[in-house]
Design a protein around this motif. Structure first.
Motif, short mmCIF file in Angstrom:
data_model
loop_
_atom_site.label_atom_id
_atom_site.label_comp_id
_atom_site.label_asym_id
_atom_site.label_seq_id
_atom_site.Cartn_x
_atom_site.Cartn_y
_atom_site.Cartn_z
N HIS A 264 0.71 -1.22 -0.12
CA HIS A 264 -0.07 -0.01 0.07
C HIS A 264 0.95 1.14 -0.03
CE1 HIS A 264 -3.66 1.95 0.43
NE2 HIS A 264 -3.82 2.01 1.67
N ASN A 265 0.37 2.39 -0.85
CA ASN A 265 1.43 3.35 -0.25
C ASN A 265 0.29 4.59 -0.17
OD1 ASN A 265 0.59 5.10 -2.70
ND2 ASN A 265 1.19 3.22 -3.68
N THR A 266 0.95 5.68 0.61
CA THR A 266 -0.26 6.82 0.92
C THR A 266 0.84 7.96 1.33
OG1 THR A 266 -1.57 7.66 2.68
CG2 THR A 266 0.40 6.49 3.51
N GLU A 267 0.10 9.21 1.11
CA GLU A 267 0.85 10.37 1.22
C GLU A 267 0.45 11.15 2.75
OE1 GLU A 267 1.48 13.96 -1.82
OE2 GLU A 267 -0.31 12.82 -2.23
N ARG A 268 -0.49 10.37 3.38
CA ARG A 268 -1.00 10.87 4.76
C ARG A 268 -0.60 10.36 6.06
NH1 ARG A 268 -5.70 13.52 4.05
NH2 ARG A 268 -6.13 12.78 6.31
N PRO A 269 -0.09 11.14 6.91
CA PRO A 269 0.57 10.51 8.09
C PRO A 269 -0.71 9.84 8.98
CG PRO A 269 0.77 12.90 7.90
CD PRO A 269 0.11 12.70 6.82
N ASP A 270 -1.87 10.37 8.83
CA ASP A 270 -2.94 9.45 9.42
C ASP A 270 -3.18 8.07 9.27
OD1 ASP A 270 -3.89 10.79 7.42
OD2 ASP A 270 -6.09 10.66 8.31
N VAL A 271 -3.00 8.02 7.95
CA VAL A 271 -3.22 6.62 7.39
C VAL A 271 -2.04 5.66 7.77
CG1 VAL A 271 -3.02 5.38 5.15
CG2 VAL A 271 -4.33 7.53 5.36
N VAL A 272 -0.59 6.34 7.48
CA VAL A 272 0.56 5.75 8.27
C VAL A 272 0.24 5.12 9.56
CG1 VAL A 272 3.02 5.61 8.53
CG2 VAL A 272 1.92 6.56 6.53
N ALA A 273 -0.51 6.22 10.49
CA ALA A 273 -0.39 5.92 11.88
C ALA A 273 -1.44 4.97 12.20
CB ALA A 273 -0.96 7.20 12.78
N GLY A 274 -2.53 4.80 11.34
CA GLY A 274 -3.56 3.95 11.69
C GLY A 274 -3.24 2.50 11.20
N THR A 275 -2.63 2.49 10.06
CA THR A 275 -1.98 0.93 9.68
C THR A 275 -1.02 0.47 10.57
OG1 THR A 275 -1.27 2.40 7.82
CG2 THR A 275 -2.59 0.38 7.26
N LEU A 276 -0.10 1.47 11.18
CA LEU A 276 0.99 0.86 11.94
C LEU A 276 0.32 0.16 13.18
CD1 LEU A 276 3.64 3.83 12.25
CD2 LEU A 276 3.84 1.47 10.98
N LEU A 277 -0.96 1.03 13.66
CA LEU A 277 -1.76 0.38 14.67
C LEU A 277 -2.36 -0.98 14.35
CD1 LEU A 277 -3.19 3.79 16.15
CD2 LEU A 277 -1.59 2.27 17.40
N GLU A 278 -2.59 -1.26 13.24
CA GLU A 278 -2.78 -2.67 12.97
C GLU A 278 -1.80 -3.58 12.56
OE1 GLU A 278 -5.78 -2.00 9.83
OE2 GLU A 278 -7.22 -1.36 11.14
N GLY A 279 -0.57 -3.24 13.06
CA GLY A 279 0.40 -4.05 12.79
C GLY A 279 1.20 -4.04 11.67
N SER A 280 0.90 -2.90 10.80
CA SER A 280 1.96 -2.73 9.40
C SER A 280 3.00 -2.24 9.83
CB SER A 280 1.11 -1.92 8.52
OG SER A 280 -0.05 -2.88 8.08
N ILE A 281 3.92 -2.52 8.68
CA ILE A 281 5.24 -1.78 8.96
C ILE A 281 5.44 -0.55 7.72
CG2 ILE A 281 7.66 -2.13 8.40
CD1 ILE A 281 5.84 -5.01 9.70
N ALA A 282 5.88 0.71 8.04
CA ALA A 282 5.77 1.67 7.20
C ALA A 282 7.36 1.60 6.81
CB ALA A 282 5.47 3.00 7.78
#
Lengths: 547, 370, 401
Positions: A264-282
């Motif tokens: 997945h890719n994103t330009e938004r910090p809140d998306v990164v934070a949200g997915t990190l909280l689900e165990g993803s790695i940025a």
């Protein structure tokens, strides 16, 4: 059959290695360590950088009366020049700490400990790492007679300021988007997740570009094995350059033979934070605002951050709509082709007559008509991207209105076809993720061709094929279609629909480590037991009224 | 065997899709006339017993597929031979189903397309799926079962709303008494579609929780039995037993009779989707069983390599199996159940169960003596 | 790698050659209605109503509406298949039967030869939908029915079906039947089919011209007229007016109809619009012989009163209910008597006997239509309820003395 790719691989490896070794050799020719002579150091830097004028050498006397010389080297534009003049040049020049009998080694110690009032200052003896620091915006200080150089972190210079992200826009939610600077980007996520468990690991990738790449995860939430897997895949990359996170994406994904994005890719910090909280790695890459997120699931590409900010009814409805629309953008034109050339018996008579009437004067078979229009639309889209913004809208008017209208009136295409193409065109923009939308764009043509050969049967078969393919994909070992297939009942609530936040008790099972609980008990909002919270005046009046 | 694990829910879904597969579309138990739905229910009950046999057989040989434990029970040579017969059986059944599908498409939608091409396209997708392995088949099943379920529910709603159901068409119940219905159940419906679950003996070893096999098996047979019976009852009550029995695809006729609000009509696509999805899983499971079976008979390390050749065999067999559809159907009604299904689904497993129980007893005895 | 290339080649070949079934919309002629006559030589004459798509859609291209929305072709043949093959030779496009909505059979054909052979070939064909509606052409050739243009509805076949439906629901003297229903009745020993008929009023020739629908009144008009009764596949009788409506009542096909009642010398003085009704048929076996009882419950509103009736009076309403019930009862009884005289069980009583008493049915099955049905005892019970009386309870002229 199997041998060929391995040979190829070896060859490319050799190529890259030879490139590196040539760089290394030139390093070895000069001395590996810096010398104690100022002029020799300056000479060797100039030689190594080909006398590039943007590398500035500033000769400075140390103190007012020590008589020692030093040279300050920095790259113009990469450093914050105010810092360099205020905190380095000026302090070294004006410091009263230096006396004439001071030794060069002592001078280095004094400069780093007492004179330069800056955050990061280190010593360096090797040319290799010195160049890395210099070229990433640090300032190097040589002192006459010392074979150790000081490196002050002065990274700065002009970068794009934080702006609203252009690719993932929302109505509600934070507006800021990532920039091209990796440090800013990491800081933006840190600002959202204030937790020491937010870990960042950094590495340089690209034998020529030496690009900063960082992985970020939340310790305790991210699954250790996946972090290890990503780390080792990143380490394995041996390539000359990394110009965008797309390079990294294509080199670390699970398989290349798929039209679907597995990161997945994103330009938004809140998306990164949200997915990190689900165990993803940025994965952050310097020089691009697009941050990679993995493991990525199919369904994530249809989720917009706004889904979590809006109330769940609306969020669920829009998610459902997005998936529906994605399917339309896939099979819309194909269905038209199938219905008009094979399965005329499957549509109501009135509709058939309407379509037949429109097609009466069209000189092409339906598939050719559909291909013409779809390709035309792709051209418009591609041209619209390249077009200067000022005339972009003109082109879209010319393209959409004039060509569309004229083509219909000239009888080259039928109005129904224009409708279908515009629906699919609009539909393809409803997918929140650009990388998923473009994969649909490609598959649309596969569907159209299969529809032209086998009608609805062809569409169904390709549909099943795509589904089987999707089910066979994995992203860092996590099944792509989970939590739908394999089915994880507790997580279906955050896929096609989004259940209320109060029901989101646990993190996704497949991607998280020990820390699985998202929220405490009894999070469901409840009405106040006491209804008497209204203004006492009204309460009284109500009572009187009841009398 | 590949390294794969499937959950009990996935197995359940796969078994349901497998049984509904073609049975949903073709008339079954037609000799029982308007009691066909009862015959299906009775066949289902009888199939429970079969499931017990299969489960018992698997218990003795946990963790091994049918073709492997045949070697253990019957010895290496004979075991391999019987296993090979089973592989042929699976290939034959896959070819039959493929023929059904091809003919269905040809009769109702694409009369001028060669059978070979229609079947060829289908088998290509099946080969790809089998190549990807059992996990992928199971996951695809999980996704498509939702679609199939949605289609079934909307179909029932549409039928009820359009007021086509005439329950009186189901009367008289048990016109000739119970016996003829039981006869049909034992002669036909128990083998097709329920008894064919013997093919899952090749898939049971992949199950994460092997203790749930019996539960899953019985449950799936019950669910698909009820579903089939319901659909058959709907067929008969909408178009009458006469037309149902005369139709090659009664469900298609029923779907075509739906006419609602001037727009919801000609829903043939419903039939097409149900047809393709159902047949897809049936053929995929058979082909997968044949591939892993053949790999174990001939001791081939990578079973997925066989997907392509066996797929081609199925394709060719589906073409040459019968010269016309009537021959194909009459084979299916008169020969296959008695001479092919009965030995492979009932006699052989029972025989194996008996031998296995003797062997197992002996083993435990010798173990005790020691 | 090799395998990928191989697959690509295989798929490519299939794609390039795969156009076996392709038929573009411009290659097909959508047949919307089919009429079957028989000529003097004993050959079938099929008349195909083909939709002229370019003219039917109110598109701006080609100035639609100027030309007729349909074209009609006819062809002859020994059998239906031959007939359609002969028709294909006259058409530039492939005839496409999947959208045939209406099948018209001529009175002559139905009377003399019967409809069994036609329906067998329709049944076998995968092209015809079993939901295709069937009507008879009465007092005219079947071909004329599909040739006439209708007003309001652009597609004449659609117009006929809609007329049929509205006549069935509003008037209650026609039944809408499709191929499936007829086939079921034809093959069942305990049921005979009924088919509604259409007739042509006015000048046939001018009805074919587009000018016919450009004026406010039509030169030629199609009209539903009666129900044809069949026995052993042959048309034997026409039911009209009360006989037709009684039959439709007994068939439980009434949806909304108007019942009228004479009151004190005034003919059709009270009109009741039936809102909902339910017809229940039960069968008893009395000493080996079936006895049918029909129970009808109907509810409705009073819509028209010619007399000075005070509808606010419950007694009067009850009286109306009773009288209407009696009228309906005789209507139905007459209809059944007519059927019994025809020896044609159009109500499907035999089928019901089979469903409830399969054992007894076996004995009487063989000569049900000729012996047992005509002797069948049928008991009719009717219950009419007046629910509302419209917006007023008395006629406005009730105070005129």
């Amino acid at each position: 059959m199997k041998k060929r790719p391995s040979i190829k691989k070896r060859r490319t490896k050799n190529d890259v290695n030879s490139g590196i070794s040539s760089v290394d050799q030139s390093n070895h020719e000069s001395v590996e360590c810096i010398s104690s002579s100022l002029s020799m150091n300056i000479e060797s830097i100039k030689k190594r950088t080909g006398h590039s004028p943007d590398i500035k050498f500033r000769k400075v006397d140390i103190g007012k009366n020590s008589g020692m010389k030093s040279v300050i080297v920095y790259v113009q534009g990469l450093v914050d020049e105010i810092t360099v003049t205020d905190f380095i040049i000026e302090s070294i020049m004006n410091s009263p700490r230096f006396s004439s009998e001071i030794m060069p080694q002592e001078a280095i110690g004094i400069i780093s400990e007492e004179v330069v009032s800056m955050g990061g200052i280190t010593t360096e003896e090797k040319w290799d790492s010195l160049y890395l620091s210099l070229l990433s915006g640090d300032t190097v200080i040589f002192v006459e007679g010392s074979n150790v150089a000081l490196i002050a972190s002065t990274q700065g210079g002009e970068t794009r300021s934080i702006q609203e992200s252009t690719t993932n826009t929302v109505v509600r939610g934070p507006k800021e988007g990532f920039t091209e600077s990796i440090t800013t980007n990491i800081a933006m996520v840190r600002r959202i997740i204030n937790n020491p468990d937010l870990w960042v690991e950094s590495m340089k990738i690209g034998s020529v570009t030496n690009t900063d790449v960082s992985i970020m995860y939340i310790n305790g939430i991210a699954e250790k094995k996946i972090v290890g897997e990503i780390r080792s895949r990143l380490k394995k990359i041996n390539i000359d350059s990394v110009l965008e996170s797309g390079y990294i994406e294509q080199l670390i994904e699970d398989g290349t033979m798929t039209p679907f994005p597995t990161l997945h890719n994103t330009e938004r910090p809140d998306v990164v934070a949200g997915t990190l909280l689900e165990g993803s790695i940025a994965i952050f890459v310097d020089g691009t605002p697009f941050v990679l997120l993995g493991p990525a699931l199919f369904i994530q590409f249809f989720q917009s951050p706004e889904d979590y900010y809006n109330r769940f009814f609306i969020a669920s409805a829009t998610r459902f709509l997005r998936i529906f629309v994605f399917i339309i953008s896939l099979i819309g034109p194909a269905l038209y082709v199938a219905v008009t050339t094979f399965d005329q018996s499957m549509i109501p008579t009135q509709l058939l007559i309407m379509i037949a009437a429109q097609r009466e004067s069209v000189p092409f078979p339906a598939i050719v008509e559909a291909l013409i229009m779809e390709v035309m639309f792709e051209i418009l889209r591609e041209a619209g991207l390249r077009m200067p913004k000022a005339i972009g809208s003109t082109i879209s008017i010319v393209g959409a209105l004039v060509i569309g209208q004229a083509a219909v009136q000239a009888g080259i295409v039928s109005p129904a076809m224009v409708i279908i193409v515009s629906i699919t065109a609009i539909a393809s923009f409803a997918t929140p993720s650009y990388s998923m939308a473009i994969s649909a764009r490609l598959l649309r043509f596969v569907f159209m061709i299969s529809a032209a050969t086998f009608g609805t049967y062809g569409i169904i078969m390709v549909f099943i094929l795509v589904l089987v393919h999707l089910c066979s994909l994995r992203s860092f070992g996590v099944p792509y279609m989970s939590p739908l297939a394999p089915l994880i009942p507790s997580e279906v609530g955050d896929t096609v629909v989004r259940r209320p936040l109060s029901g989101r008790k646990a993190r996704p099972k497949l991607t998280t480590a020990d820390n699985k609980i998202r929220e405490g008990e009894h999070q469901k909002p409840q009405a106040a037991k006491d209804t008497g919270m209204v203004n006492a005046f009204y309460q009284k009046r109500g009572k009187r009224g009841s009398k | 065997m590949e390294k794969a694990k499937i959950s009990s829910y996935q197995l359940f879904v796969l078994m349901v899709l497998f049984q509904l597969g073609s049975a949903l579309l073709v008339p079954i138990g037609m000799e029982a006339k308007q009691d066909a739905w009862l015959a299906i229910l009775m066949g289902m009950t009888a199939a429970f017993i079969l499931m017990y046999i299969y489960d018992g057989l698997y218990r003795y040989n946990e963790g091994k597929p049918l073709t492997e434990f045949l070697k253990d029970i019957l010895g290496n040579f004979l075991g391999r031979f019987v296993a090979f017969l089973y592989v042929l059986y699976f290939v034959y059944l896959a070819a039959r189903v493929l023929r059904d599908l091809g003919v269905a498409l040809l009769t109702f939608a694409y009369p001028f397309t060669p059978l070979f091409v229609v079947n060829g396209i289908f088998i290509l997708v099946v080969i790809y799926t089998v190549y990807k392995g059992v996990e992928v088949i199971a996951r695809t099943g999980e996704l498509l079962v939702v679609l199939e379920f949605l289609l079934a529910v909307t179909f029932i709603i549409l039928i009820v709303v359009s007021g086509l159901i005439q329950v009186s068409n189901l009367k008289p119940v048990l016109e000739e008494g119970v016996l003829p219905v039981i006869k049909v159940a034992l002669k036909e419906t128990v083998y097709f579609p329920f008894g064919e679950v013997i093919v899952f003996l090749m898939i049971f070893p992949y199950l994460k929780q092997p203790e749930k096999i019996k539960k899953v098996g019985i449950g799936s047979i019950a669910l698909s039995g009820i579903f089939l019976s319901l659909f058959m009852a709907i067929n008969i009550s909408v178009i009458g037993i006469n037309l149902t029995a005369r139709s090659h695809y009664p469900l298609l006729t029923v779907i075509q009779s739906i006419e609602l609000t001037g727009f919801l009509e000609r829903l043939d696509i419903y039939f097409l989707v149900l047809l393709v999805i159902g047949m897809f899983f049936k053929i995929s499971v058979f082909a997968y069983a044949a591939v892993t079976g053949a790999a174990s008979v001939f001791s081939i390390k990578k079973p997925s390599r066989l997907a392509y050749p066996i797929g081609m065999v199925i394709l060719l067999l589906s073409i040459v199996i019968a010269s016309n559809y009537s021959e194909h159907i009459s084979e299916g009604v008169n020969i296959v159940p008695l001479y092919i299904h009965l030995p492979f689904q009932v006699i052989m497993p029972l025989f194996l169960l008996v031998i296995a129980s003797f062997k197992y007893k002996k083993k435990s005895k010798t173990a005790d003596e020691k | 790698m090799n395998r990928t290339i191989f697959f690509l080649i295989v798929i490519g070949t299939i794609l390039l050659s795969g156009c076996w079934n392709k038929r573009e919309l411009t290659d097909i002629a959508v047949v919307s209605a089919l009429a079957i006559d028989k000529n003097e030589e004993g050959k079938y004459v099929g008349t195909f109503q083909v939709i002229n798509a370019g003219n039917i859609a109110s598109g701006e291209q080609g100035g639609g509406g100027e030309n007729a929305p349909i074209r009609v072709f006819s062809a002859t043949g020994e059998s239906l298949i031959q007939m359609s093959r002969n028709a294909a030779a006259k058409m530039p496009r492939q005839l496409f039967y999947e959208h045939v909505k209406l099948l018209v059979i001529s009175e002559e054909l139905a009377k003399n030869e019967g409809i069994n052979t036609i329906f067998d070939s329709l049944d076998r064909s995968p092209n015809f939908r079993i939901t295709t509606r069937v009507v008879l052409a009465r007092d005219t050739e079947a071909a004329n029915v599909v040739k006439v243009l209708t007003a309001i509805e652009k597609l004449p076949s659609e117009g006929i079906i809609k007329t049929l439906k509205s006549a069935e629901t509003m008037q209650g003297e026609t039944v809408t039947v499709d191929i499936h229903a007829i086939m079921n009745a034809l093959r069942s020993p305990g049921k005979e089919p009924v088919i509604s008929a259409f007739t042509l009023k006015g000048d046939e020739k001018s009805g074919e011209r587009i000018q016919s629908i450009q004026s406010t009144t039509l030169d030629a008009n199609l009209q539903a007229k009666g129900i044809g009764v069949f026995k052993e596949g042959k048309l034997i009788d026409w039911l009209e007016d009360d006989a037709a409506s009684g039959t439709v009542w007994a068939l439980n096909k009434i949806q909304r109809t108007v019942m009228t009642l004479d009151w004190e010398n005034e003919i059709d003085a009270v009109a009741l619009e039936v809102i909902r009704q339910n017809t229940g048929v039960t069968i008893e076996m009395i000493s080996g012989k079936p006895k049918i009882s029909i129970e009808i419950r109907a509810e409705g509103d009073i819509r028209e009163v010619k007399n000075q009736l005070d509808l606010s009076h419950p007694n009067i309403l009850m009286n109306i209910e009773k009288k209407l019930g009696k009228k309906l009862k005789t209507e139905i009884e007459d209809a059944i008597l007519r059927a019994q005289e025809n020896k044609s069980d159009i109500f499907g009583f035999g089928e019901m006997v089979y469903q409830d008493y399969p054992e007894e049915w076996k004995k009487i099955k063989a000569d049900w239509q000729d012996v047992h049905f005509p002797e069948l005892k049928v008991d009719v019970k009717t219950d009419i309820f007046v629910r509302q009386t419209g917006l007023r309870n008395k006629p406005y002229f009730s105070d005129f003395e």
